[in-house]
Design an enzyme around this catalytic site. Sequence first.
Site, PDB file in Angstrom:
ATOM      1  N   PHE A 226       0.825  -1.456   0.044  1.00  0.00           N
ATOM      2  CA  PHE A 226       0.007   0.037  -0.130  1.00  0.00           C
ATOM      3  C   PHE A 226       0.974   1.179  -0.061  1.00  0.00           C
ATOM      4  N   ILE A 227       1.633   1.494   0.833  1.00  0.00           N
ATOM      5  CA  ILE A 227       2.527   2.864   1.177  1.00  0.00           C
ATOM      6  C   ILE A 227       3.653   2.769   0.010  1.00  0.00           C
TER       7      ILE A 227
ATOM      8  N   ALA B 246       9.184  -3.049   3.505  1.00  0.00           N
ATOM      9  CA  ALA B 246       8.604  -4.297   3.562  1.00  0.00           C
ATOM     10  C   ALA B 246       8.733  -4.491   4.875  1.00  0.00           C
ATOM     11  N   ALA B 247       7.352  -5.246   5.280  1.00  0.00           N
ATOM     12  CA  ALA B 247       6.929  -5.696   6.491  1.00  0.00           C
ATOM     13  C   ALA B 247       5.639  -6.563   6.359  1.00  0.00           C
TER      14      ALA B 247
ATOM     15  N   THR C 206       9.904 -11.743   8.787  1.00  0.00           N
ATOM     16  CA  THR C 206      10.020 -10.511   8.027  1.00  0.00           C
ATOM     17  C   THR C 206      10.590  -9.287   8.991  1.00  0.00           C
TER      18      THR C 206
ATOM     19  N   THR D 130       6.514   2.837  12.436  1.00  0.00           N
ATOM     20  CA  THR D 130       4.959   3.246  12.881  1.00  0.00           C
ATOM     21  C   THR D 130       4.824   3.788  14.503  1.00  0.00           C
ATOM     22  N   ASP D 131       3.738   4.454  14.656  1.00  0.00           N
ATOM     23  CA  ASP D 131       3.423   4.827  15.892  1.00  0.00           C
ATOM     24  C   ASP D 131       3.167   4.046  16.906  1.00  0.00           C
ATOM     25  N   GLU D 132       2.656   2.690  16.575  1.00  0.00           N
ATOM     26  CA  GLU D 132       2.307   1.676  17.266  1.00  0.00           C
ATOM     27  C   GLU D 132       3.664   1.057  18.395  1.00  0.00           C
TER      28      GLU D 132
ATOM     29  N   TYR E 178       2.677  -7.456  16.250  1.00  0.00           N
ATOM     30  CA  TYR E 178       2.915  -6.652  14.985  1.00  0.00           C
ATOM     31  C   TYR E 178       3.982  -5.424  15.700  1.00  0.00           C
TER      32      TYR E 178
ATOM     33  N   LYS F  37       7.932  -4.595  15.094  1.00  0.00           N
ATOM     34  CA  LYS F  37       8.456  -3.360  14.359  1.00  0.00           C
ATOM     35  C   LYS F  37       9.265  -2.421  15.465  1.00  0.00           C
TER      36      LYS F  37
ATOM     37  N   ASN G 199      -2.079   5.224   7.932  1.00  0.00           N
ATOM     38  CA  ASN G 199      -2.375   5.883   6.439  1.00  0.00           C
ATOM     39  C   ASN G 199      -3.662   5.519   5.860  1.00  0.00           C
TER      40      ASN G 199
ATOM     41  N   ARG H 241      -7.509   6.864  16.367  1.00  0.00           N
ATOM     42  CA  ARG H 241      -6.272   6.849  15.515  1.00  0.00           C
ATOM     43  C   ARG H 241      -6.062   8.075  14.904  1.00  0.00           C
TER      44      ARG H 241
ATOM     45  N   PRO I 285      -8.081  -8.380  20.700  1.00  0.00           N
ATOM     46  CA  PRO I 285      -7.427  -8.677  22.280  1.00  0.00           C
ATOM     47  C   PRO I 285      -6.230  -7.889  22.312  1.00  0.00           C
TER      48      PRO I 285
HETATM   49  P1  NAD Z   1       1.540  -3.691   3.288  1.00  0.00           P
HETATM   50  O1  NAD Z   1       1.361  -4.848   3.849  1.00  0.00           O
HETATM   51  O2  NAD Z   1       0.479  -3.064   2.414  1.00  0.00           O
HETATM   52  O3  NAD Z   1       2.852  -4.217   2.297  1.00  0.00           O
HETATM   53  C1  NAD Z   1       3.749  -4.381   2.668  1.00  0.00           C
HETATM   54  C2  NAD Z   1       4.795  -5.040   1.472  1.00  0.00           C
HETATM   55  O4  NAD Z   1       5.953  -5.656   1.790  1.00  0.00           O
HETATM   56  C3  NAD Z   1       3.842  -6.031   0.504  1.00  0.00           C
HETATM   57  O5  NAD Z   1       4.075  -5.354  -0.987  1.00  0.00           O
HETATM   58  C4  NAD Z   1       4.493  -7.357   0.469  1.00  0.00           C
HETATM   59  O6  NAD Z   1       4.683  -8.261  -0.629  1.00  0.00           O
HETATM   60  C5  NAD Z   1       6.048  -6.853   0.997  1.00  0.00           C
HETATM   61  N1  NAD Z   1       6.964  -7.911   2.005  1.00  0.00           N
HETATM   62  C6  NAD Z   1       6.155  -8.579   2.919  1.00  0.00           C
HETATM   63  N2  NAD Z   1       7.225  -9.434   3.258  1.00  0.00           N
HETATM   64  C7  NAD Z   1       8.250  -9.056   2.503  1.00  0.00           C
HETATM   65  C8  NAD Z   1       9.710  -9.965   2.702  1.00  0.00           C
HETATM   66  N3  NAD Z   1       9.859 -10.792   3.649  1.00  0.00           N
HETATM   67  N4  NAD Z   1      10.455  -9.359   1.726  1.00  0.00           N
HETATM   68  C9  NAD Z   1      10.147  -8.511   0.610  1.00  0.00           C
HETATM   69  N5  NAD Z   1       8.688  -7.815   0.759  1.00  0.00           N
HETATM   70  C10 NAD Z   1       7.985  -8.113   1.417  1.00  0.00           C
HETATM   71  O7  NAD Z   1       2.257  -2.504   4.311  1.00  0.00           O
HETATM   72  P2  NAD Z   1       1.838  -0.885   4.138  1.00  0.00           P
HETATM   73  O8  NAD Z   1       0.660  -0.629   5.060  1.00  0.00           O
HETATM   74  O9  NAD Z   1       2.067  -0.363   3.035  1.00  0.00           O
HETATM   75  O10 NAD Z   1       3.133  -0.631   5.198  1.00  0.00           O
HETATM   76  C11 NAD Z   1       4.308  -0.477   4.808  1.00  0.00           C
HETATM   77  C12 NAD Z   1       5.301   0.069   5.926  1.00  0.00           C
HETATM   78  O11 NAD Z   1       4.898   1.177   6.501  1.00  0.00           O
HETATM   79  C13 NAD Z   1       5.556  -1.049   6.915  1.00  0.00           C
HETATM   80  O12 NAD Z   1       6.902  -1.111   7.523  1.00  0.00           O
HETATM   81  C14 NAD Z   1       4.601  -0.731   7.916  1.00  0.00           C
HETATM   82  O13 NAD Z   1       5.064  -1.202   9.340  1.00  0.00           O
HETATM   83  C15 NAD Z   1       4.854   0.937   7.905  1.00  0.00           C
HETATM   84  N6  NAD Z   1       3.531   1.514   8.400  1.00  0.00           N
HETATM   85  C16 NAD Z   1       2.335   1.431   7.935  1.00  0.00           C
HETATM   86  C17 NAD Z   1       1.441   2.348   8.236  1.00  0.00           C
HETATM   87  C18 NAD Z   1      -0.207   2.087   7.787  1.00  0.00           C
HETATM   88  O14 NAD Z   1      -0.873   3.048   8.053  1.00  0.00           O
HETATM   89  N7  NAD Z   1      -0.374   1.169   6.894  1.00  0.00           N
HETATM   90  C19 NAD Z   1       1.670   3.226   9.053  1.00  0.00           C
HETATM   91  C20 NAD Z   1       2.918   3.444   9.600  1.00  0.00           C
HETATM   92  C21 NAD Z   1       3.771   2.678   9.119  1.00  0.00           C
HETATM   93  O1  DAU Z   2      -0.872   3.230  13.565  1.00  0.00           O
HETATM   94  C1  DAU Z   2      -0.109   2.938  12.287  1.00  0.00           C
HETATM   95  C2  DAU Z   2      -0.617   1.428  12.151  1.00  0.00           C
HETATM   96  O2  DAU Z   2      -1.782   1.590  11.646  1.00  0.00           O
HETATM   97  C3  DAU Z   2       0.194   0.724  11.101  1.00  0.00           C
HETATM   98  O3  DAU Z   2       1.467   0.465  11.897  1.00  0.00           O
HETATM   99  C4  DAU Z   2      -0.203  -0.804  10.712  1.00  0.00           C
HETATM  100  O4  DAU Z   2       0.449  -1.343   9.785  1.00  0.00           O
HETATM  101  C5  DAU Z   2      -1.818  -0.369  10.237  1.00  0.00           C
HETATM  102  O5  DAU Z   2      -2.329  -1.639   9.749  1.00  0.00           O
HETATM  103  C6  DAU Z   2      -2.451   0.383  11.241  1.00  0.00           C
HETATM  104  O6  DAU Z   2      -2.838  -0.583  12.462  1.00  0.00           O
HETATM  105  P1  DAU Z   2      -4.294  -0.334  13.044  1.00  0.00           P
HETATM  106  O7  DAU Z   2      -4.465  -1.623  13.795  1.00  0.00           O
HETATM  107  O8  DAU Z   2      -4.647   0.975  13.715  1.00  0.00           O
HETATM  108  O9  DAU Z   2      -5.136  -0.438  11.577  1.00  0.00           O
HETATM  109  P2  DAU Z   2      -6.452  -1.055  11.208  1.00  0.00           P
HETATM  110  O10 DAU Z   2      -6.708  -0.556  10.141  1.00  0.00           O
HETATM  111  O11 DAU Z   2      -6.227  -2.757  11.402  1.00  0.00           O
HETATM  112  O12 DAU Z   2      -7.535  -0.618  12.315  1.00  0.00           O
HETATM  113  C7  DAU Z   2      -7.744   0.633  12.743  1.00  0.00           C
HETATM  114  C8  DAU Z   2      -8.879   0.694  13.908  1.00  0.00           C
HETATM  115  O13 DAU Z   2     -10.027   0.185  13.428  1.00  0.00           O
HETATM  116  C9  DAU Z   2      -8.278  -0.200  15.119  1.00  0.00           C
HETATM  117  O14 DAU Z   2      -8.782   0.549  16.206  1.00  0.00           O
HETATM  118  C10 DAU Z   2      -9.074  -1.577  14.855  1.00  0.00           C
HETATM  119  C11 DAU Z   2     -10.368  -0.961  14.044  1.00  0.00           C
HETATM  120  N1  DAU Z   2     -10.877  -2.027  13.382  1.00  0.00           N
HETATM  121  C12 DAU Z   2     -10.248  -2.720  12.387  1.00  0.00           C
HETATM  122  C13 DAU Z   2     -10.766  -3.390  11.463  1.00  0.00           C
HETATM  123  C14 DAU Z   2      -9.913  -4.017  10.384  1.00  0.00           C
HETATM  124  C15 DAU Z   2     -12.415  -2.188  13.572  1.00  0.00           C
HETATM  125  O15 DAU Z   2     -12.945  -1.829  14.341  1.00  0.00           O
HETATM  126  N2  DAU Z   2     -12.908  -3.228  12.678  1.00  0.00           N
HETATM  127  C16 DAU Z   2     -12.071  -3.979  11.745  1.00  0.00           C
HETATM  128  O16 DAU Z   2     -12.791  -4.622  10.762  1.00  0.00           O
END
Ligand code: NAD
Ligand code: DAU
Length: 359
Positions: free
Chosen positions: A10-11, A80-81, A98, A132-134, A158, A162, A188, A222, A290
Amino acid sequence: MILITGGAGFIGANFVLDWLAATGEPVVNLDALTYAGNLESLASLKDDPRHVFVHGDICDRTLLDRLFAQHKPRAVVHFAAESHVDRSIHGPGAFIKTNIEGTFTLLEATRAHWSALDADAKAAFRFHHVSTDEVYGSLSKTDPPFTEDHTYEPNSPYSASKAASDHLVRAWHHTYGLPVVTTNCSNNYGPYHFPEKLIPLMIVNALAGKPLPVYGDGQQVRDWLYVKDHASAIRAVLAGGRVGEVYNIGGWNEKPNLEIVHTVCALLDEMRPDPAGSYSRLITYVTDRPGHDRRYAIDARKVERELGWKPAETFDTGIRKTLRWYLDNGDWVARVQSGAYREWVATNYSERAADRKSA
Ligand code: NAD
Ligand code: DAU
């Protein structure tokens, strides 16, 4: 050129598109194409020689050494994660592999490449770790937002994985002098977001007339950032961030989950009205996650003060763009909802079904 890991996620995909549009500098994109990786997100680059895609794993040291020798990148941007908290609860092993072992392997390969550079290239090199902020844990309603000095208190498999990767990156700088920068970003949202996460899941379920599963009381908070703003923040930190420093990235958009879901429903009511009635009729409370963190919030003043970065989108403008994108890209959505996706939905939501009640 730069080496990106996870650029089909995604990102990462949004970053690759933003990077090439903004800088034109070529990218080698290493991605294992797990369930979350999708080359269709990069279809517009199919014939673009500035984008070199490599299908492979960051745990594969031989492959990494070959890529460094062949492409001699001036920087690594490490996305990648395994990224989904609920999946980490069902199966933490892939997250350890990973996020920890993969980051370690990438750091070691980067260090080998960097050590052999001349003094100027060494000084200019960067390893940008995307985190991540988590890792900071959970805030109460009244706590101030996370600064870069906040204690690490990860609560899920997770976030623990991280946090471990952040510590490895820090140690590789402190011990070996590797020129690293780390960004810790909030949630994001935007185009190409896999529909296992809150916002895209709510959009695709609503459009399909399926329940909108809200965990617990839906009052978890969030801090939302439009993904293209995250991409521009990473560009700013890569270009001007101080070596060894951490920068928190956020959108100043704290919102409870239930409000997000209601906003998605209200905008869909406006943009794609359903003759059966408002999409909010589909909101369904289900068993909580949980160990669910109650609140995240980012203090993004350091990146603004030092690098002049600020998000371009408000939540209102960003969410409208996001909904427009999902409405216009039904094919992308249909294709990512494969058999594996359906299996995950069954795993994650069937056990919550017993507690279902409508809003
Ligand atoms: P995502 O799960 O959408 O994408 C992860 C990508 O990494 C995928 O394309 C997957 O194929 C690749 N990948 C997984 N394992 C791999 C490996 N062993 N080798 C090579 N590639 C591999 O994740 P995202 O939401 O795009 O997040 C990207 C990064 O940003 C992550 O490190 C995540 O922790 C961080 N992040 C995400 C968010 C969010 O809201 N999504 C917020 C803050 C930080
Ligand atoms: O804060 C940054 C993080 O944000 C990233 O590091 C993670 O990669 C990313 O997945 C995201 O984590 P969250 O757990 O916050 O995101 P998620 O979209 O899974 O959930 C957002 C909030 O919504 C969380 O409080 C759980 C809730 N939720 C989620 C799902 C999937 C629901 O209530 N129902 C749902 O079906």
